[in-house]
Design an enzyme around this catalytic site. Structure first.
Site, mmCIF file in Angstrom:
data_model
loop_
_atom_site.group_PDB
_atom_site.id
_atom_site.type_symbol
_atom_site.label_atom_id
_atom_site.label_comp_id
_atom_site.label_asym_id
_atom_site.label_seq_id
_atom_site.Cartn_x
_atom_site.Cartn_y
_atom_site.Cartn_z
ATOM 1 N N HIS A 273 -7.525 -5.534 -0.924
ATOM 2 C CA HIS A 273 -6.272 -4.734 -0.632
ATOM 3 C C HIS A 273 -5.283 -5.492 0.434
ATOM 4 C CE1 HIS A 273 -4.061 -0.991 -0.594
ATOM 5 N NE2 HIS A 273 -3.820 -0.906 0.784
ATOM 6 N N SER B 129 0.764 -1.176 -0.113
ATOM 7 C CA SER B 129 -0.117 0.041 -0.062
ATOM 8 C C SER B 129 0.866 1.370 0.108
ATOM 9 C CB SER B 129 -0.939 -0.056 1.057
ATOM 10 O OG SER B 129 -2.027 0.964 1.104
ATOM 11 N N ASP C 29 -9.614 -2.556 -6.100
ATOM 12 C CA ASP C 29 -9.262 -1.950 -4.865
ATOM 13 C C ASP C 29 -9.783 -0.790 -4.446
ATOM 14 O OD1 ASP C 29 -7.438 -1.097 -2.970
ATOM 15 O OD2 ASP C 29 -5.709 -2.156 -3.761
#
Length: 430
Positions: free
Chosen positions: A406, A143, A378
């Site tokens: 995610h 991320s 996502d």
């Protein structure tokens, strides 16, 4: 250095002194913490290093218990460094308790301006030779950690052996407005999917939102509001998040002497799920990670939200539209961990002249092997933005999958890491 053991692992703690401002290497310093993890059977071997950069911003590296998730796969061949990025975890903390030492909101905002991916990558490059003897290392970025990895490719590719990114290919040039303009339709789809799975939650969520709007109860100093309740939608970006949200909603009410009231269990679950006490920088720095150039971020998520009427809950009819990974000014009113930082957050939102984070020309000439898992639809990172960036980084190989949300690195860690390593080693097709 302190070392301890988990089953099959040896863990060693490292503390590094780095400049607050890398442009002023002789100025103020801060501390950055990292935890080295190696398989006990290989502790004495000369292994290549893998640096893990956690998502966020504002989260310390995950605290694993033993060789769980992707870590078990990694220690088969790497010595792993779990880095607490500056301001997080056991690194020099930045929160409502420590930031007043800097002075007022202006001084605090100036201090935090150094806590973006550019500062984090410079930290990594100071740390790397101390551990590897100067050899490049593999970076795994989850991320926001992937955002940092792309910055790494832009600024210091010589420090990289290879790069693995999971759910973290940022747009190279999008303003924060563009990020949230793309995000709200994705959030709406996730909410619709949740209600399709749990149609009974439509009435429950409406009853809860109405109760909170009328009563505004408190829990541990936290104001429980309808806006805060809707922010529980952030759960919908993970693989089991819809089920988690349903479990929170299903025991919301009890019958007391004055009729229906929100249960203590629900209030505590909501407070825990929406509190930023463990990671205040996530809220304070969230939009700043998108800042590039003269234009301020200016509470982008709040402004852009008005373009999407489905998220306007003022009428009180229809399904409650949960929100997702977005930070709003009201967060700094309801959360005691954020309340003292409201003015600091306002100054960061108004800040101009952010340094450009990504070098488009350098990325186009990239020679570092890179592979990225891009999760289809996502909720946190826009797929179209990610794919445009992937096409802009020379040699990057993508794995686009709907198998995971995610949190794929956590939920399917060994498989995800195996796939990315195979891609950067050219051991499999796309």
């Amino acid at each position: 250095m302190n070392s301890h053991r988990h089953p099959g692992l040896v863990l060693t703690d490292h503390r590094f002194t780095v400049p607050l401002d890398h442009a002023d290497p002789d100025g103020e310093t801060i501390e950055v913490f990292g935890r080295e993890v190696v398989a006990a059977a290989k502790a004495g071997e000369d292994l290549p290093w893998l640096l893990y950069l956690e998502g966020g911003p504002g989260f310390g590296a995950r605290r694993f218990v033993g060789a769980e998730a992707w870590l078990g796969r990694a220690v088969r061949e790497f010595r792993v460094l779990l880095l607490d990025q500056r301001g997080t975890g056991l690194s020099t903390p930045a929160n409502r308790q420590t930031l007043p030492v800097r002075g007022g909101p202006g001084e605090q905002a100036d201090y935090l301006a150094h806590f973006r991916s550019d500062g984090i990558v410079r930290d990594c490059e100071l740390i790397r030779p101390q551990l590897t003897g100067g050899a490049p290392w593999t970076v795994l970025g989850q991320s926001f950690g992937g955002f940092c990895a792309v910055r790494y490719l832009s600024a210091s590719p010589e420090g990289l052996e290879r790069v693995l990114i999971t759910g973290g290919l940022p747009s190279l040039d999008a303003h924060a407005d563009d990020v949230y303009r793309a995000a709200y339709p994705r959030i709406e789809r996730k909410v619709a999917a949740h209600y399709a799975r749990y149609p009974q939650d439509v009435a429950r969520a409406r009853a809860i939102a109405t109760y909170l709007a009328e009563r505004r109860p408190h829990s541990g100093g936290h104001h429980l509001t309808s806006e805060g309740f809707r922010s529980l939608g952030i759960l919908l970006g993970s693989g089991n998040g819809s089920h988690q949200l349903h479990h929170i909603l299903e025991n919301a009410f009890v019958t007391g002497p004055h009729g229906a009231e929100l249960s203590d269990a629900f209030q505590e679950s909501m407070r825990t799920a929406t509190s930023f006490a463990p990671h205040p920088l996530y809220a304070v720095m969230h939009e700043a990670i998108y800042g590039q150039g003269a234009r301020p971020t200016a509470w982008a998520a709040e402004r852009v939200r008005t373009e999407f009427p489905a998220f306007d809950d003022a009428t009180g009819d229809g399904p409650v539209m949960f929100t997702g990974e977005s930070i709003h000014p009201w967060h700094f009113d309801v959360d005691p961990a954020l309340r003292p930082l409201r003015e600091t957050a306002e100054l960061l939102a108004a800040r101009t002249g952010w340094p450009v984070l990504y070098d488009v020309e350098r990325l186009a000439a990239n020679e570092v092997p890179v592979a990225a898992a891009v999760y289809h639809d996502d909720m946190y990172v826009d797929t179209a933005h990610s794919l445009r960036t992937a096409a802009s980084i020379r040699g990057l190989r993508t794995w686009v999958t709907s198998e995971y949300e995610h949190d794929g690195l956590r939920a399917g860690g060994p498989h995800v890491l195996d796939r990315l390593l195979a891609l950067v080693r050219d051991e499999c097709d796309r």
